[in-house]
Design an enzyme around this catalytic site. Structure first.
Site, PDB file in Angstrom:
ATOM      1  N   HIS A  47      34.115  27.075  61.922  1.00  0.00           N
ATOM      2  CA  HIS A  47      32.889  26.479  61.662  1.00  0.00           C
ATOM      3  C   HIS A  47      31.630  27.359  61.233  1.00  0.00           C
ATOM      4  O   HIS A  47      31.704  28.450  62.101  1.00  0.00           O
ATOM      5  CB  HIS A  47      32.793  25.730  62.914  1.00  0.00           C
ATOM      6  CG  HIS A  47      33.369  24.565  63.505  1.00  0.00           C
ATOM      7  ND1 HIS A  47      33.108  23.381  63.506  1.00  0.00           N
ATOM      8  CD2 HIS A  47      34.699  24.756  64.104  1.00  0.00           C
ATOM      9  CE1 HIS A  47      34.059  22.686  63.946  1.00  0.00           C
ATOM     10  NE2 HIS A  47      35.232  23.385  64.180  1.00  0.00           N
ATOM     11  N   TYR A 213      40.096  19.971  61.541  1.00  0.00           N
ATOM     12  CA  TYR A 213      39.269  19.951  60.518  1.00  0.00           C
ATOM     13  C   TYR A 213      39.957  20.399  59.116  1.00  0.00           C
ATOM     14  O   TYR A 213      40.753  21.309  59.138  1.00  0.00           O
ATOM     15  CB  TYR A 213      37.963  20.613  60.919  1.00  0.00           C
ATOM     16  CG  TYR A 213      37.889  22.083  61.379  1.00  0.00           C
ATOM     17  CD1 TYR A 213      37.972  23.208  60.262  1.00  0.00           C
ATOM     18  CD2 TYR A 213      38.091  22.556  62.654  1.00  0.00           C
ATOM     19  CE1 TYR A 213      37.870  24.402  60.721  1.00  0.00           C
ATOM     20  CE2 TYR A 213      38.084  23.707  63.062  1.00  0.00           C
ATOM     21  CZ  TYR A 213      37.910  24.884  62.105  1.00  0.00           C
ATOM     22  OH  TYR A 213      38.049  25.984  62.607  1.00  0.00           O
TER      23      TYR A 213
HETATM   24  C1  LIG Z   1      41.647  30.712  67.992  1.00  0.00           C
HETATM   25  C2  LIG Z   1      40.214  31.217  67.551  1.00  0.00           C
HETATM   26  C3  LIG Z   1      39.469  30.227  66.869  1.00  0.00           C
HETATM   27  C4  LIG Z   1      38.010  30.730  66.644  1.00  0.00           C
HETATM   28  N1  LIG Z   1      37.329  29.815  66.032  1.00  0.00           N
HETATM   29  C5  LIG Z   1      35.936  30.251  65.759  1.00  0.00           C
HETATM   30  C6  LIG Z   1      35.165  29.405  64.976  1.00  0.00           C
HETATM   31  O1  LIG Z   1      35.436  28.030  64.520  1.00  0.00           O
HETATM   32  N2  LIG Z   1      33.592  29.776  64.625  1.00  0.00           N
HETATM   33  C7  LIG Z   1      33.397  31.212  65.280  1.00  0.00           C
HETATM   34  O2  LIG Z   1      32.194  31.397  64.886  1.00  0.00           O
HETATM   35  N3  LIG Z   1      34.508  31.775  65.965  1.00  0.00           N
HETATM   36  C8  LIG Z   1      35.381  31.507  66.006  1.00  0.00           C
HETATM   37  N4  LIG Z   1      36.418  32.301  66.699  1.00  0.00           N
HETATM   38  C9  LIG Z   1      35.778  33.659  67.216  1.00  0.00           C
HETATM   39  C10 LIG Z   1      35.561  34.755  66.010  1.00  0.00           C
HETATM   40  O3  LIG Z   1      37.044  34.880  65.329  1.00  0.00           O
HETATM   41  C11 LIG Z   1      35.276  36.004  66.373  1.00  0.00           C
HETATM   42  O4  LIG Z   1      34.388  35.740  67.569  1.00  0.00           O
HETATM   43  C12 LIG Z   1      34.519  36.859  65.496  1.00  0.00           C
HETATM   44  O5  LIG Z   1      35.877  37.089  64.498  1.00  0.00           O
HETATM   45  C13 LIG Z   1      34.083  38.227  66.022  1.00  0.00           C
HETATM   46  O6  LIG Z   1      33.572  38.892  65.189  1.00  0.00           O
HETATM   47  P1  LIG Z   1      33.276  40.573  65.026  1.00  0.00           P
HETATM   48  O7  LIG Z   1      32.932  41.075  63.727  1.00  0.00           O
HETATM   49  O8  LIG Z   1      32.486  40.938  66.324  1.00  0.00           O
HETATM   50  O9  LIG Z   1      34.889  40.998  65.201  1.00  0.00           O
HETATM   51  P2  LIG Z   1      36.285  40.818  64.420  1.00  0.00           P
HETATM   52  O10 LIG Z   1      35.928  39.705  63.422  1.00  0.00           O
HETATM   53  O11 LIG Z   1      37.501  40.888  65.244  1.00  0.00           O
HETATM   54  O12 LIG Z   1      36.262  42.267  63.594  1.00  0.00           O
HETATM   55  C14 LIG Z   1      36.367  43.570  63.919  1.00  0.00           C
HETATM   56  C15 LIG Z   1      36.795  44.379  62.663  1.00  0.00           C
HETATM   57  O13 LIG Z   1      36.671  45.844  63.342  1.00  0.00           O
HETATM   58  C16 LIG Z   1      37.686  46.434  62.738  1.00  0.00           C
HETATM   59  N5  LIG Z   1      38.288  47.437  63.716  1.00  0.00           N
HETATM   60  C17 LIG Z   1      38.655  47.358  64.968  1.00  0.00           C
HETATM   61  N6  LIG Z   1      38.856  48.741  65.495  1.00  0.00           N
HETATM   62  C18 LIG Z   1      38.493  49.412  64.619  1.00  0.00           C
HETATM   63  C19 LIG Z   1      38.431  50.783  64.597  1.00  0.00           C
HETATM   64  N7  LIG Z   1      38.938  51.611  65.757  1.00  0.00           N
HETATM   65  N8  LIG Z   1      38.077  51.581  63.401  1.00  0.00           N
HETATM   66  C20 LIG Z   1      37.512  50.831  62.581  1.00  0.00           C
HETATM   67  N9  LIG Z   1      37.750  49.582  62.435  1.00  0.00           N
HETATM   68  C21 LIG Z   1      38.042  48.836  63.373  1.00  0.00           C
HETATM   69  C22 LIG Z   1      38.905  45.489  62.697  1.00  0.00           C
HETATM   70  O14 LIG Z   1      39.871  45.675  61.728  1.00  0.00           O
HETATM   71  C23 LIG Z   1      37.848  44.138  62.109  1.00  0.00           C
HETATM   72  O15 LIG Z   1      37.652  44.046  60.771  1.00  0.00           O
HETATM   73  C24 LIG Z   1      37.517  32.046  66.897  1.00  0.00           C
HETATM   74  C25 LIG Z   1      38.334  32.930  67.877  1.00  0.00           C
HETATM   75  C26 LIG Z   1      39.755  32.555  68.109  1.00  0.00           C
HETATM   76  C27 LIG Z   1      40.599  33.447  68.877  1.00  0.00           C
END
Ligand SMILES: Cc1cc2nc3c(=O)[nH]c(=O)nc-3n(C[C@H](O)[C@H](O)[C@H](O)COP(=O)(O)OP(=O)(O)OC[C@H]3O[C@@H](n4cnc5c(N)ncnc54)[C@H](O)[C@@H]3O)c2cc1C
Length: 381
Positions: A47, A213
């Site tokens: 979403h 959805y």
């Molecule tokens: C089932 C499910 C459904 C979801 N639905 C939604 C939704 O509808 N809406 C919503 O807002 N959120 C949703 N989420 C939550 C959402 O997916 C996460 O909260 C979000 O992706 C977090 O973003 P981020 O950038 O913090 O981390 P991430 O998207 O996890 O990105 C982390 C990045 O860091 C990289 N990385 C990790 N370690 C290293 C390293 N050592 N060196 C270099 N790179 C590294 C990874 O490869 C990745 O690209 C959902 C989660 C789940 C589990």
């Protein structure tokens, strides 16, 4: 002439990619290091609320997102057995007029691709898995698994739930398994028989749910994600395959709307729902965190990525506001303006009550990270 501080973002997920674009647009010297070898259309549905679209407008991808995603008219909450509507929250045109930005549902991969494409290529390094961080006080040395090293003045940990930056600041610790799993499947709507689906519905019973959805503007791909209690999880696995039989058992007796989706399922996977308690700090020295690195949450408000993206925008705002000569002041301003909101979203997500009744979602969807009045660190304690 003074050099502008080198900002390294670790992780080009949704939060890290947003942070990198916004830092670049604001004139900061930024580079993002991502462990993956390149972009891949990973994930399923997500979403994107008006609170996130405000940030996408600033990045310049709102129009593209609007034409890629589906614009549900309402969020329906329905009873698991009777299908009765128990809550109906207006989105669609209402979101646009009331919040000033749209509400859409989209494939996470399509959203991520737009965000990654918005980053100038010289700011983005793939195949860079961070293995060690050495904050020497005046500079940070980043060590990667390919044997290379880079220097940075500021490091932003946007590296997700198993963050290396978090490990460096607080010691290694696995996230907590919440006792719930999420089944996820995406497939063509053409394979669904005998049921007319709303654009966005959450089916609820007392101990489990299914959120449904569309993930494209054409409404040709439908997605479901569940929350189902399961006592234990093998933490060495990030997901496992599931099956129609397992889904039928988990949703035995549920309404035909749910059965029609299970029948049409082509492939379904099962993910542990993980979280961490609020962290005692979000930054130290030259390191700061955002998104799942510092507040991973159950996905039940569909706001996990939204919090990562809002964090990114607030961090950049605080860098511009406080300057980077005193990065500790900028980090403190950032935490003061994010911890309460992220904590509230984390708690509501944990309790899984969001939009089960006809509540007013303005506090969440109406948040504008660029214009919300800033509180000072002292005032937030
Ligand atoms: C089932 C499910 C459904 C979801 N639905 C939604 C939704 O509808 N809406 C919503 O807002 N959120 C949703 N989420 C939550 C959402 O997916 C996460 O909260 C979000 O992706 C977090 O973003 P981020 O950038 O913090 O981390 P991430 O998207 O996890 O990105 C982390 C990045 O860091 C990289 N990385 C990790 N370690 C290293 C390293 N050592 N060196 C270099 N790179 C590294 C990874 O490869 C990745 O690209 C959902 C989660 C789940 C589990």
């Amino acid at each position: 002439m003074q050099k502008s501080p080198r900002i390294a973002v670790i992780g080009a997920g949704l939060g890290g990619a947003a942070a990198t674009s916004l830092l670049d647009k604001a004139g900061f010297n930024v580079r993002v290091y991502e462990q993956a070898p390149g972009f891949a259309r990973l994930g399923a549905g997500i979403h994107v609320g008006p609170n996130v679209m405000k940030v996408m407008e600033r990045i310049g991808i709102a129009d593209a997102l609007n034409s890629t995603g589906c614009h549900p008219d309402y969020w329906y909450s329905r009873d698991w057995k009777t299908g009765e509507v128990i809550a109906q929250i207006p989105l669609g045109d209402y979101a646009l007029s009331h919040y000033g930005s749209s509400y859409l549902t989209v494939h996470r991969g399509d959203f991520h691709e737009l965000l990654v494409k918005a980053i100038p290529s010289d700011r983005l390094a793939f195949n860079k898995k961070l293995s060690k961080i050495d904050d020497r006080g005046d500079v940070v040395m980043l060590h990667f698994t390919d044997g290379s090293t880079e220097e940075a003045d500021i490091v932003i940990g946007a590296d997700g739930i198993n963050s290396k930056v978090r490990d460096t600041l607080l010691g290694e610790a696995l996230p907590k398994y919440t006792g719930y799993v999420g089944h996820r499947a995406v497939f063509p709507i053409s394979s669904v028989r005998d049921f007319q689906h709303d654009m966005c519905t959450k089916w609820w019973s007392d101990d489990r749910h299914m959120m449904v959805y569309f993930v494209t503007g054409k409404k040709d791909e439908i997605y479901y994600v569940t929350g189902v209690p399961e006592e234990t999880w093998d933490m060495s696995k990030s997901w496992v395959p599931s099956s129609k039989d397992e889904m039928r058992a988990a949703f035995d007796g549920w309404h035909q709307g749910v059965q029609s989706l299970i029948d049409a399922t082509q492939e379904v996977t099962k993910w542990p729902l993980l979280e961490r308690d609020p962290l005692p700090l979000w930054s130290r020295g030259r390191l700061v965190m955002l998104g799942d690195a510092c507040h991973p949450m159950k996905p039940h408000m569909a706001q996990g990525a939204a919090m990562a993206i809002e964090d990114a925008a607030m961090l950049v705002r605080c860098f511009s506001e406080a300057g980077l000569d005193d990065h500790a002041a900028a980090f403190a301003l950032y935490e003061a303006n994010r911890a309460e909101r992220a904590g509230r979203v984390q708690l509501v997500s944990h309790n899984n009550t969001w939009l089960r009744t006809n509540e007013n979602p303005d506090w969440c969807f109406g948040y504008d990270v660029f214009n919300v009045p800033l509180v000072s660190p002292a005032a937030s304690v």
